[in-house]
Design a protein around this motif. Sequence first.
Motif, PDB file in Angstrom:
ATOM      1  N   HIS A 433       5.652   0.087  -2.683  1.00 58.79           N
ATOM      2  CA  HIS A 433       4.549   0.987  -2.379  1.00 58.79           C
ATOM      3  C   HIS A 433       4.287   1.866  -3.606  1.00 58.79           C
ATOM      4  CE1 HIS A 433       5.698  -0.351   1.602  1.00 58.79           C
ATOM      5  NE2 HIS A 433       4.650   0.269   2.145  1.00 58.79           N
ATOM      6  N   HIS A 436       0.050   7.236  -5.612  1.00 61.12           N
ATOM      7  CA  HIS A 436      -1.055   7.711  -6.452  1.00 61.12           C
ATOM      8  C   HIS A 436      -1.102   9.234  -6.528  1.00 61.12           C
ATOM      9  CE1 HIS A 436      -2.589   3.619  -6.670  1.00 61.12           C
ATOM     10  NE2 HIS A 436      -2.467   3.539  -5.345  1.00 61.12           N
ATOM     11  N   ASN A 452      -0.507   6.294  -0.981  1.00 58.91           N
ATOM     12  CA  ASN A 452       0.160   5.110  -1.516  1.00 58.91           C
ATOM     13  C   ASN A 452      -0.659   3.846  -1.306  1.00 58.91           C
ATOM     14  OD1 ASN A 452       2.505   7.025  -0.485  1.00 58.91           O
ATOM     15  ND2 ASN A 452       3.324   5.792  -2.159  1.00 58.91           N
ATOM     16  N   SER A 453      -0.445   2.890  -2.219  1.00 62.88           N
ATOM     17  CA  SER A 453      -0.929   1.522  -2.028  1.00 62.88           C
ATOM     18  C   SER A 453       0.186   0.694  -1.436  1.00 62.88           C
ATOM     19  CB  SER A 453      -1.350   0.903  -3.365  1.00 62.88           C
ATOM     20  OG  SER A 453      -2.496   1.532  -3.880  1.00 62.88           O
ATOM     21  N   ARG A 454      -0.155  -0.086  -0.389  1.00 61.05           N
ATOM     22  CA  ARG A 454       0.825  -0.966   0.231  1.00 61.05           C
ATOM     23  C   ARG A 454       0.887  -2.300  -0.516  1.00 61.05           C
ATOM     24  NH1 ARG A 454      -1.658   0.704   6.022  1.00 61.05           N
ATOM     25  NH2 ARG A 454      -0.110   2.273   6.650  1.00 61.05           N
ATOM     26  N   GLY A 457      -2.262  -4.283  -0.656  1.00 58.00           N
ATOM     27  CA  GLY A 457      -3.399  -3.719  -1.381  1.00 58.00           C
ATOM     28  C   GLY A 457      -4.102  -2.596  -0.664  1.00 58.00           C
ATOM     29  N   SER A 458      -3.843  -2.395   0.635  1.00 62.40           N
ATOM     30  CA  SER A 458      -4.486  -1.303   1.360  1.00 62.40           C
ATOM     31  C   SER A 458      -3.861   0.030   0.964  1.00 62.40           C
ATOM     32  CB  SER A 458      -4.341  -1.526   2.871  1.00 62.40           C
ATOM     33  OG  SER A 458      -2.977  -1.499   3.235  1.00 62.40           O
ATOM     34  N   ARG A 459      -4.638   1.083   1.183  1.00 63.66           N
ATOM     35  CA  ARG A 459      -4.144   2.422   0.847  1.00 63.66           C
ATOM     36  C   ARG A 459      -4.046   3.261   2.114  1.00 63.66           C
ATOM     37  NH1 ARG A 459      -6.085   4.379  -5.157  1.00 63.66           N
ATOM     38  NH2 ARG A 459      -5.753   2.368  -6.159  1.00 63.66           N
ATOM     39  N   GLU A 513      -5.279   5.190   7.314  1.00 63.83           N
ATOM     40  CA  GLU A 513      -5.726   4.372   6.192  1.00 63.83           C
ATOM     41  C   GLU A 513      -6.946   5.021   5.546  1.00 63.83           C
ATOM     42  OE1 GLU A 513      -6.197   0.265   7.019  1.00 63.83           O
ATOM     43  OE2 GLU A 513      -4.146   0.029   7.795  1.00 63.83           O
ATOM     44  N   ASP A 516      -9.868   2.006  -0.640  1.00 61.55           N
ATOM     45  CA  ASP A 516      -9.094   1.567  -1.794  1.00 61.55           C
ATOM     46  C   ASP A 516      -9.418   2.360  -3.048  1.00 61.55           C
ATOM     47  OD1 ASP A 516      -8.129  -0.277  -0.081  1.00 61.55           O
ATOM     48  OD2 ASP A 516      -9.228  -1.994  -0.908  1.00 61.55           O
ATOM     49  N   SER A 519      -7.973   8.142  -4.929  1.00 68.19           N
ATOM     50  CA  SER A 519      -6.859   8.280  -5.874  1.00 68.19           C
ATOM     51  C   SER A 519      -6.264   9.686  -5.893  1.00 68.19           C
ATOM     52  CB  SER A 519      -7.313   7.913  -7.293  1.00 68.19           C
ATOM     53  OG  SER A 519      -8.386   8.768  -7.686  1.00 68.19           O
TER      54      SER A 519
END
Length: 902
Positions: A433, A436, A452-454, A457-459, A513, A516, A519
């Motif tokens: 993970h 950001h 975080n990005s999983r 690819g999902s955030r 969620e 994407d 940041s």
Amino acid sequence: MAKEQASSLEIEKPHALAVSDALRELSAEQDGLTSDEAKRRLAEVGPNRLPAPDRDGAIKRFIKHFHDILIYILIVAAGITALLGHWIDTWVILSVVIINAIIGFIQEGKAEEALAGIRKMLSLNAQVRRDGQWIEIEADSLVPGDIVRLRSGDRVPADLRLIKATNLRIEESALTGESVPADKNTEEVDADAGVGDRFGMAFSGTMVAAGRGTGVVTATGPNTELGRINRMISEVQTLQTPLTRQMARFSKVLAVVIVGLAALMLVIGFALHEFELGELFLAAIGFAVAAIPEGLPAILTITLALGVERMARRNAITRKLTAVETLGSVTVVCSDKTGTLTRNEMTVRHVITRGGDYAVDGTGYKPEGEVTLGGEQVELHEHPHLHAVVEVAAVANDTEVSEDEREWRVTGEPTEGALRTLALKLKFDAESHERHDSIPFESDNKFMATLNSRPDGSRAILLKGAPDRLLDRCENELSADGEPAALDREFWEERIEALSAEGLRVLAAAAREVSDSKSELSLEDVEQDMIFLGLIGIIDPPRPEAIEAISSCHEAGIRVKMITGDHAGTARAIGIEMGIGKEDEIKVISGAEIEAASDDELQQIAHDCDIFARTSPEHKLRLVKALQARGEVVAMTGDGVNDAPALKRADVGVAMGIKGTEATKEAAEIVLADDNFSSIERAIEEGRTIYDNLKKAILFILPTNGAQGLVMLAAVVFGLTLPLTPVQILWVNMVVAVTLALALAFEPAEPGVMQRPPRKPGASIMDKAMLIRLAIVSVLIGSATIAMFKFELMRGMDLDVARTMAVNTLVIAQAFYLFNARFLTESSLSIKLLFSNRAALIAVGVLVLLQMGFVYLPFMNLWFGTAALELRHWLVPLAIGATVFLLIELEKALSRRLIAQK
């Protein structure tokens, strides 16, 4: 003017003052003091360090070991023999006195260093604002009114009233007993708040676990909270051990009897038999030397020292010999909770989601243990509800858990370490993970959030923290079918209450969620629309072996009381789980209730209740004193500086060797090498065994003195030639003690030693049955010695030869009696039992060699007035010894029969 300035440097209860009021009371400003003002204040209040304790010099400590009434009698006896010109007698008696003093001096070991241990906790340097600039100075130079800066990893250099606090968390367990760092802020609290609840204060000697802060110095050196504990330790009076109290009483009674009978001998000998005065004095001295068990201090010390060695093999390191015996007398064990009954390693016990209540096995930071649902082990990928909670726990986490030299250790927050360990147990991969942005934990918000990005690819925003704060930010929850649904706040509050009632610290997890492209993370992002995932229950778990040890203590009639600085709910839950009390009966007494109770009321409270929470060092000390006032023999365990005063006051203080502070170890008599409460239970068993062996040694040695005293008394009363000289009596006393009596120190534990109740505090070391046996043995051996001596003189034997036979009779009879004394009530007429203690056989062999030297070596003949014997001269003493053995076994058999008939 000086008086006004002195008062301006003293501030009462700074935790109850607003920051502005505290600064005004201290005549301080946030820009700090000037160098000149700081120098002037330093001259007034003195350096920021704790005073060194007063210590007696080596000579004074050595001389103390002559302060005993029986030693005084021996010194007077040596003086009289010198006046009479019997210089060999004089030097032999003085040598015995000096040897006993040397043994006592060595036994005492190094002096108490508790205060030095506390001084090691003080910070060496401090970041302080002087003349408008931040500089680093030696912490010794801090004064009230200084502005000090704190950062993560710093040791707090003085007591501070916090002016600013940013995510500030301070590890205070050494002072408060709290198992997790305390969150700090700048708010004032109630004036009566305990140390653990003074959130606007930072205390000298504690460690900054996280964050940063600024504070104004309110107290330095001896005026700090640490200094107050330091003062308490120095003022605490240690008590005599049960054995030393009993031996002191025994010495006084024996001294009165000896002096009285010696005076009676002088009167009878002079009035009835017209003895010469010099001969009478020699007889009286011989009687005094005969009646005083000179070898007893040596044998007590050696027996205790052997016990120390055995205890060390069982992880109990003894700093004072007498503590070994005291453990065998213990009626109450008062124990700290954190690190003593518990592991001081936070552990996840429960994870509650809408998918079920997951139980977590294992303790501490070692990632071993199953996670189960309804008793069945679960795999993380098959339980999305559990996965969602574990993802938050492991990813929104700045702490690392790693293995170091076969020990799993946490780097960071203990609570986060518990969460990280949970993830490792379930093989969750937090490294995949990518983070950001994050919002660190702050005491005002009581949560932490990360973006975080999983791996797919999902955030997502992951949020963990105090349940009430997260419930306020969630409108939905992850329902049982895995879809968001309306939040059932009542359901979660019931679960929170249930977990808290078990003494668990409760954390909540939430997430949502995001796109994407996101940041950055702000507080507004977590204010609403979060999805509540579940709860995590964390506890500092009990040591499983400690639960068994407490049960063993209860079987042995020893009460266990938990005295902790932790919260009442946690203390109650741990107490129930440890088996200290039953759920429907257990009662928790708070520090405030202890504070309000009078000394008489506290004695009753201390007796009736077994769990005490939110206690301060003063409370712990008062509880120990209250129990002692009721006649209890108290062992106190602990690992923090806050435990040190109570450890010093207790009859035996027990410190943790691994996680205990240096101050606590130095205040204690016993240090546990493995920090394990079960070692205390084993040490108590060893202490009881040692006491039994000491009783056997005393029951063995005293008949020697009784028989010799009877011989001398009877000789004067009936106008006989003295069968023994003072130096011959000393020989018998010492040689019997250091050979035969020493063998009893190696006796194993009596059967059922931990199933019998503790002996009554204050009970005599010699009960009625022991006194009867002492009298019987003394009369048997004494009468046989007089009869043999008189018979040999009538046959025309030389006086030196007859006296040598008298000495042999005493020594050989004692050698036979040794095998009687190995068992207080059981029969010794068994080949298996008779030879079960190799030390006894070796001791008899050594005694034979020493006695042969006493009889046949020319220089021994000169010093002790002895003569060489023929082989036939040994047969009569051997026959007398065998007769004594058989008669005592008959007495034991009759005693067993009488006991069985009751």
